[in-house]
Design a protein around this motif. Structure first.
Motif, short mmCIF file in Angstrom:
data_model
loop_
_atom_site.label_atom_id
_atom_site.label_comp_id
_atom_site.label_asym_id
_atom_site.label_seq_id
_atom_site.Cartn_x
_atom_site.Cartn_y
_atom_site.Cartn_z
N GLN A 86 13.74 0.49 15.31
CA GLN A 86 14.91 1.34 15.49
C GLN A 86 15.93 0.80 16.50
O GLN A 86 16.87 1.49 16.85
CB GLN A 86 14.48 2.75 15.92
N GLN A 87 15.75 -0.41 16.95
CA GLN A 87 16.62 -0.98 17.96
C GLN A 87 17.97 -1.39 17.39
O GLN A 87 18.09 -1.72 16.22
CB GLN A 87 15.97 -2.20 18.59
N ALA A 88 18.98 -1.35 18.21
CA ALA A 88 20.26 -1.98 17.89
C ALA A 88 20.13 -3.44 18.31
O ALA A 88 19.43 -3.76 19.26
CB ALA A 88 21.38 -1.30 18.66
N THR A 89 20.80 -4.33 17.59
CA THR A 89 20.74 -5.76 17.89
C THR A 89 22.13 -6.27 18.20
O THR A 89 23.07 -6.03 17.44
CB THR A 89 20.13 -6.53 16.70
N LEU A 90 22.24 -6.99 19.32
CA LEU A 90 23.53 -7.51 19.77
C LEU A 90 23.46 -9.03 19.85
O LEU A 90 22.54 -9.59 20.45
CB LEU A 90 23.86 -6.94 21.15
N ASN A 91 24.42 -9.70 19.21
CA ASN A 91 24.56 -11.15 19.28
C ASN A 91 25.96 -11.47 19.78
O ASN A 91 26.93 -10.89 19.30
CB ASN A 91 24.33 -11.80 17.91
N VAL A 92 26.05 -12.41 20.72
CA VAL A 92 27.33 -12.73 21.35
C VAL A 92 27.59 -14.24 21.21
O VAL A 92 26.69 -15.05 21.44
CB VAL A 92 27.34 -12.34 22.84
N ASN A 93 28.81 -14.57 20.85
CA ASN A 93 29.26 -15.95 20.77
C ASN A 93 30.39 -16.13 21.79
O ASN A 93 31.47 -15.58 21.60
CB ASN A 93 29.75 -16.26 19.35
N VAL A 94 30.12 -16.85 22.87
CA VAL A 94 31.11 -17.08 23.92
C VAL A 94 31.82 -18.40 23.62
O VAL A 94 31.16 -19.43 23.49
CB VAL A 94 30.45 -17.12 25.31
#
Length: 188
Positions: free
Chosen positions: A113-121
Motif C-alpha cells: 500500500q505504499q506510495a513510491t517516489l522516484n526523483v531525477n535531479v
C-alpha cells in the motif's frame, strides 16, 4: 659539491610548495527521526523513496560550479563526503519524514500500500552569477495514480564559498521536499 646544489634546490622548492587541503561536504537534513517499526505496526500510510538519480557530471566526488553559460567546473579539493545521489536520497527521506508526521518514509520497500517516489535531479550546482540551481523532475505513484512534476529552483547564494554553496543547495532541496510532501499528502 656542485652536483648537490640542484638536489638541495629541488628539496627546498618542494618544501615551499603546498598542496591544497581537501574539504568534504555533507548536506544537512531535518533532525527529527521516528522509529520505522512503531509506525509500520500502527498501519500508518507509507512512502518509499525508491531512487534519486543524478547525471554523470554530478555523480563524481567534486562539487560543481557553472562558470559560464556553457562551462562547468568540477572541484578537485571540495568534495562530497559520500555520493551525491545517496545524500540527496537520505536527506529527502529525512525532510519528507519531518514534513509528513504520521507517515512512514523510507528508502526501503514498505509493502503493497505504499506510495513510491522516484526523483531525477538534472541540476544541483552553483552558478557564476551567485545563484544555485536545483532542477529535475519527480514521479509519485500510488494505487494506479501517477503524479509527475518538474522543478527548477534558482536561489541566491548570500555568501561566498563552498560552505555557503552547500547550505543554499540544501535549503533548495528542503524546499523541493516540501513540494513533494504536499503531493504525497494529496494522494491519501
Amino acid at each position: 659539491m656542485m652536483k648537490w646544489i640542484p638536489v638541495a634546490l629541488a628539496l627546498a622548492l618542494a618544501g615551499c610548495s603546498s598542496t591544497p587541503d581537501t574539504t568534504y561536504y555533507q548536506l544537512p537534513a531535518a533532525s527529527k527521526s521516528v522509529s520505522a517499526s512503531s509506525q509500520a505496526e500502527s498501519g500508518r500510510p507509507a512512502v518509499f523513496v525508491e531512487h534519486v538519480s543524478v547525471p554523470d557530471y554530478l555523480a563524481g566526488n567534486g562539487l560543481v560550479y557553472q562558470s559560464s553559460d556553457v562551462k562547468y567546473v568540477i572541484a578537485s579539493n571540495n568534495l562530497w563526503a559520500s555520493p551525491l545521489d545517496q545524500q540527496l536520497q537520505q536527506t529527502l527521506v529525512a525532510n519528507l519524514g519531518e514534513r509528513l508526521p504520521g507517515w512512514l518514509v523510507s528508502s526501503t520497500p514498505l509493502g503493497q500500500q505504499q506510495a513510491t517516489l522516484n526523483v531525477n535531479v538534472t541540476g544541483f550546482h552553483g552558478r557564476y552569477d551567485g545563484h544555485v540551481v536545483i532542477s529535475g523532475d519527480w514521479v509519485l505513484e500510488h494505487q494506479g495514480q501517477i503524479i509527475k512534476r518538474s522543478f527548477a529552483l534558482t536561489l541566491p547564494q548570500t555568501e561566498d564559498g563552498y560552505d555557503a554553496l552547500v547550505r543554499t543547495l540544501a535549503q533548495g532541496w528542503q524546499q523541493e521536499a516540501g513540494d513533494m510532501a504536499n503531493a504525497v499528502r494529496g494522494i491519501n
